[in-house]
Motif scaffolding. Sequence first.
Motif, PDB file in Angstrom:
ATOM      1  N   TYR A 183       0.485   8.132  -1.560  1.00 11.75           N
ATOM      2  CA  TYR A 183       1.003   8.868  -2.697  1.00 11.75           C
ATOM      3  C   TYR A 183       0.185  10.120  -2.971  1.00 11.75           C
ATOM      4  O   TYR A 183      -0.926  10.281  -2.515  1.00 11.75           O
ATOM      5  CB  TYR A 183       1.074   7.988  -3.932  1.00 11.75           C
ATOM      6  CG  TYR A 183      -0.261   7.451  -4.397  1.00 11.75           C
ATOM      7  CD1 TYR A 183      -1.046   8.166  -5.284  1.00 11.75           C
ATOM      8  CD2 TYR A 183      -0.730   6.232  -3.938  1.00 11.75           C
ATOM      9  CE1 TYR A 183      -2.260   7.683  -5.711  1.00 11.75           C
ATOM     10  CE2 TYR A 183      -1.945   5.739  -4.362  1.00 11.75           C
ATOM     11  CZ  TYR A 183      -2.708   6.466  -5.251  1.00 11.75           C
ATOM     12  OH  TYR A 183      -3.914   5.994  -5.660  1.00 11.75           O
ATOM     13  N   VAL A 241       4.350   5.799  -8.705  1.00  9.41           N
ATOM     14  CA  VAL A 241       3.653   4.702  -8.024  1.00  9.41           C
ATOM     15  C   VAL A 241       2.862   3.958  -9.084  1.00  9.41           C
ATOM     16  O   VAL A 241       2.029   4.544  -9.781  1.00  9.41           O
ATOM     17  CB  VAL A 241       2.702   5.223  -6.926  1.00  9.41           C
ATOM     18  CG1 VAL A 241       1.923   4.069  -6.303  1.00  9.41           C
ATOM     19  CG2 VAL A 241       3.469   5.998  -5.868  1.00  9.41           C
ATOM     20  N   LYS A 288       0.843  -1.193   0.000  1.00 10.82           N
ATOM     21  CA  LYS A 288       0.000   0.000   0.000  1.00 10.82           C
ATOM     22  C   LYS A 288       0.880   1.245   0.000  1.00 10.82           C
ATOM     23  O   LYS A 288       1.872   1.308   0.707  1.00 10.82           O
ATOM     24  CB  LYS A 288      -0.913  -0.006   1.220  1.00 10.82           C
ATOM     25  CG  LYS A 288      -1.879   1.144   1.218  1.00 10.82           C
ATOM     26  CD  LYS A 288      -2.869   1.064   2.342  1.00 10.82           C
ATOM     27  CE  LYS A 288      -3.788   2.262   2.236  1.00 10.82           C
ATOM     28  NZ  LYS A 288      -4.831   2.247   3.217  1.00 10.82           N
ATOM     29  N   ALA A 289       0.487   2.212  -0.793  1.00  9.99           N
ATOM     30  CA  ALA A 289       1.291   3.429  -0.921  1.00  9.99           C
ATOM     31  C   ALA A 289       0.519   4.644  -0.443  1.00  9.99           C
ATOM     32  O   ALA A 289      -0.683   4.743  -0.647  1.00  9.99           O
ATOM     33  CB  ALA A 289       1.679   3.633  -2.383  1.00  9.99           C
ATOM     34  N   GLY A 310       0.178   1.016 -10.132  1.00  5.08           N
ATOM     35  CA  GLY A 310      -0.920   0.145  -9.746  1.00  5.08           C
ATOM     36  C   GLY A 310      -1.235  -0.758 -10.919  1.00  5.08           C
ATOM     37  O   GLY A 310      -0.451  -0.879 -11.868  1.00  5.08           O
ATOM     38  N   SER A 312       2.401  -0.645  -5.956  1.00  2.23           N
ATOM     39  CA  SER A 312       1.291  -0.653  -4.994  1.00  2.23           C
ATOM     40  C   SER A 312       0.805  -2.080  -4.756  1.00  2.23           C
ATOM     41  O   SER A 312       1.204  -3.021  -5.445  1.00  2.23           O
ATOM     42  CB  SER A 312       0.138   0.216  -5.500  1.00  2.23           C
ATOM     43  OG  SER A 312      -0.610  -0.497  -6.469  1.00  2.23           O
TER      44      SER A 312
END
Length: 120
Positions: A17, A25, A14-15, A27, A67
């Motif tokens: 951001y 980042v 989990k980020a 995903g 992520s």
Amino acid sequence: MKLKDVSKLKNGKKANYSNIGNIPVYGANGIIGYTDKPNSPKNAIIIGRVGANAGSVFYSFKEHWVSDNAISVLPINDRVNPYYLYYALFKLDLNRLVEGSAQPLINQTILNSFDISIPD
């Protein structure tokens, strides 16, 4: 060779951001924002893990954050060029192997089972 024999797969985290940092980042859909700290090195492959774009393949030439909706793929030795591995994974059309209807996903078990042709 199996993908697991030439690379290490790691689920993202989990980020936190925003658009303030300069570290991308990733995903499941590609770059989703920026942060200040990387969790993955440059020249790495990112595969979308969850959602409608699960199985999408991306490449980052610079340090980045992966992520929790993606998987990082890192070659484990110098024999495998990371960009070659990216292209080989991209050509596999991983989206077709996504499992689940309510929340589509692809996991490390599925990815590790792939045969990857490595030239001499």
